[in-house]
Design a protein around this motif. Structure first.
Motif, PDB file in Angstrom:
ATOM      1  N   THR A  81       4.439  15.110  -6.988  1.00  0.00           N
ATOM      2  CA  THR A  81       5.276  16.061  -6.251  1.00  0.00           C
ATOM      3  C   THR A  81       6.325  16.685  -7.170  1.00  0.00           C
ATOM      4  N   ILE A  82       6.892  15.878  -8.039  1.00  0.00           N
ATOM      5  CA  ILE A  82       7.889  16.402  -8.994  1.00  0.00           C
ATOM      6  C   ILE A  82       7.240  17.419  -9.931  1.00  0.00           C
ATOM      7  N   ILE A  83       6.027  17.111 -10.387  1.00  0.00           N
ATOM      8  CA  ILE A  83       5.316  18.047 -11.270  1.00  0.00           C
ATOM      9  C   ILE A  83       5.063  19.370 -10.566  1.00  0.00           C
ATOM     10  N   VAL A  84       4.653  19.295  -9.287  1.00  0.00           N
ATOM     11  CA  VAL A  84       4.392  20.526  -8.523  1.00  0.00           C
ATOM     12  C   VAL A  84       5.664  21.346  -8.374  1.00  0.00           C
ATOM     13  N   LEU A 121       2.202   9.522  -5.767  1.00  0.00           N
ATOM     14  CA  LEU A 121       2.484  10.851  -5.225  1.00  0.00           C
ATOM     15  C   LEU A 121       3.848  11.409  -5.620  1.00  0.00           C
ATOM     16  N   ILE A 122       4.848  10.568  -5.764  1.00  0.00           N
ATOM     17  CA  ILE A 122       6.180  11.093  -6.114  1.00  0.00           C
ATOM     18  C   ILE A 122       6.172  11.814  -7.468  1.00  0.00           C
ATOM     19  N   PRO A 123       5.591  11.213  -8.535  1.00  0.00           N
ATOM     20  CA  PRO A 123       5.520  11.972  -9.803  1.00  0.00           C
ATOM     21  C   PRO A 123       4.727  13.270  -9.667  1.00  0.00           C
ATOM     22  N   VAL A 174       0.844  -1.212   0.000  1.00  0.00           N
ATOM     23  CA  VAL A 174       0.000   0.000   0.000  1.00  0.00           C
ATOM     24  C   VAL A 174       0.871   1.251   0.000  1.00  0.00           C
ATOM     25  N   ALA A 175       1.914   1.247   0.839  1.00  0.00           N
ATOM     26  CA  ALA A 175       2.811   2.409   0.891  1.00  0.00           C
ATOM     27  C   ALA A 175       3.478   2.643  -0.460  1.00  0.00           C
ATOM     28  N   VAL A 176       3.887   1.565  -1.118  1.00  0.00           N
ATOM     29  CA  VAL A 176       4.521   1.681  -2.445  1.00  0.00           C
ATOM     30  C   VAL A 176       3.525   2.242  -3.463  1.00  0.00           C
ATOM     31  N   ALA A 177       2.279   1.791  -3.382  1.00  0.00           N
ATOM     32  CA  ALA A 177       1.261   2.285  -4.324  1.00  0.00           C
ATOM     33  C   ALA A 177       1.036   3.782  -4.150  1.00  0.00           C
TER      34      ALA A 177
END
Length: 220
Positions: free
Chosen positions: A206-209, A202-204, A194-197
């Motif tokens: 966050t990068i976009i933001v 969220l990581i992509p 679940v954490a990996v999902a």
């Protein structure tokens, strides 16, 4: 030493995918509704009428200063007792999370609007524009650019907040993982997945933001 066995999760893949679909769909709904509540709250705090300002401020502070978990429980369990309002777990969760997010969106939108120099509104009035026309044509286009990074950050927080709806048995990713963990007796593998999902989504974002913030900083 604990023996990890992630292979056991394959038999629960459809459960996870269904839960992930509910989580993503739920996030879209609460972000859109939250933006509507946020817009109403922001314009309410900027109103020239004191009663409207006080109502908007009461809404913002009530939802911003209380834990979202308490709000979820209160909407689902307390409203039927106090007001006779029966809601399904999904409706109660969507309403509570939308209002909670809306209280934060309100402050972001209000901050974006008041960050625009008042002289621009006065210039619009000098050109014969009404206050509404100045807001639509001059203030909001500039303010929205400044709001976008903060609105995106708050939407990411909203996505993570959806994990709390499992307490009301809404079949999101966390709830479905609980089912899988109880069935397989493999909670470590289940909650790690679940954490990996969540991180994979969220990581992509966050990068976009961050890239958006840099572009806006360069543009200004």
């Amino acid at each position: 030493m604990y023996q990890w066995d992630f292979g056991i999760l394959w038999s629960y893949r459809w459960l996870f995918l269904n839960g992930l679909g509910v989580t993503v769909g739920f996030t879209v709904v609460i972000v859109l509704l939250g933006l509507v509540f946020g817009l109403l709250g922001a314009f309410g705090t900027l109103s020239r009428f004191k009663a409207v300002r006080l109502t908007a401020l009461t809404f913002i502070e009530a939802f911003r200063c209380t834990p979202i978990l308490v709000q979820l429980i209160w909407f689902y369990y307390a409203l039927p007792i106090l007001a006779g309002v029966e809601m399904t777990p999904i409706t109660a969760s969507a309403l509570a999370l939308s209002l909670y997010g809306g209280s934060f969106y309100s402050e972001i939108i209000r901050g974006g609007i008041i960050s625009i120099d008042r002289g621009q509104t006065e210039a619009g009035a000098a050109l014969g524009m009404t206050p509404g026309q100045s807001m639509r044509r001059i203030v909001l286009p500039q303010a929205i650019k400044r709001m976008i990074p903060a609105l995106m950050n708050q939407s990411i927080i909203q996505f993570k907040n959806t994990s709390l709806v499992s307490v009301l048995a809404v079949p999101d990713l966390v709830y479905q993982s609980q089912v899988a963990a109880h069935d397989s007796y493999r909670p470590l593998e289940t909650y790690t997945a679940v954490a990996v999902a969540y991180a994979a989504i969220l990581i992509p974002l966050t990068i976009i933001v961050r890239r958006g913030e840099k572009r806006l900083a360069v543009g200004e």
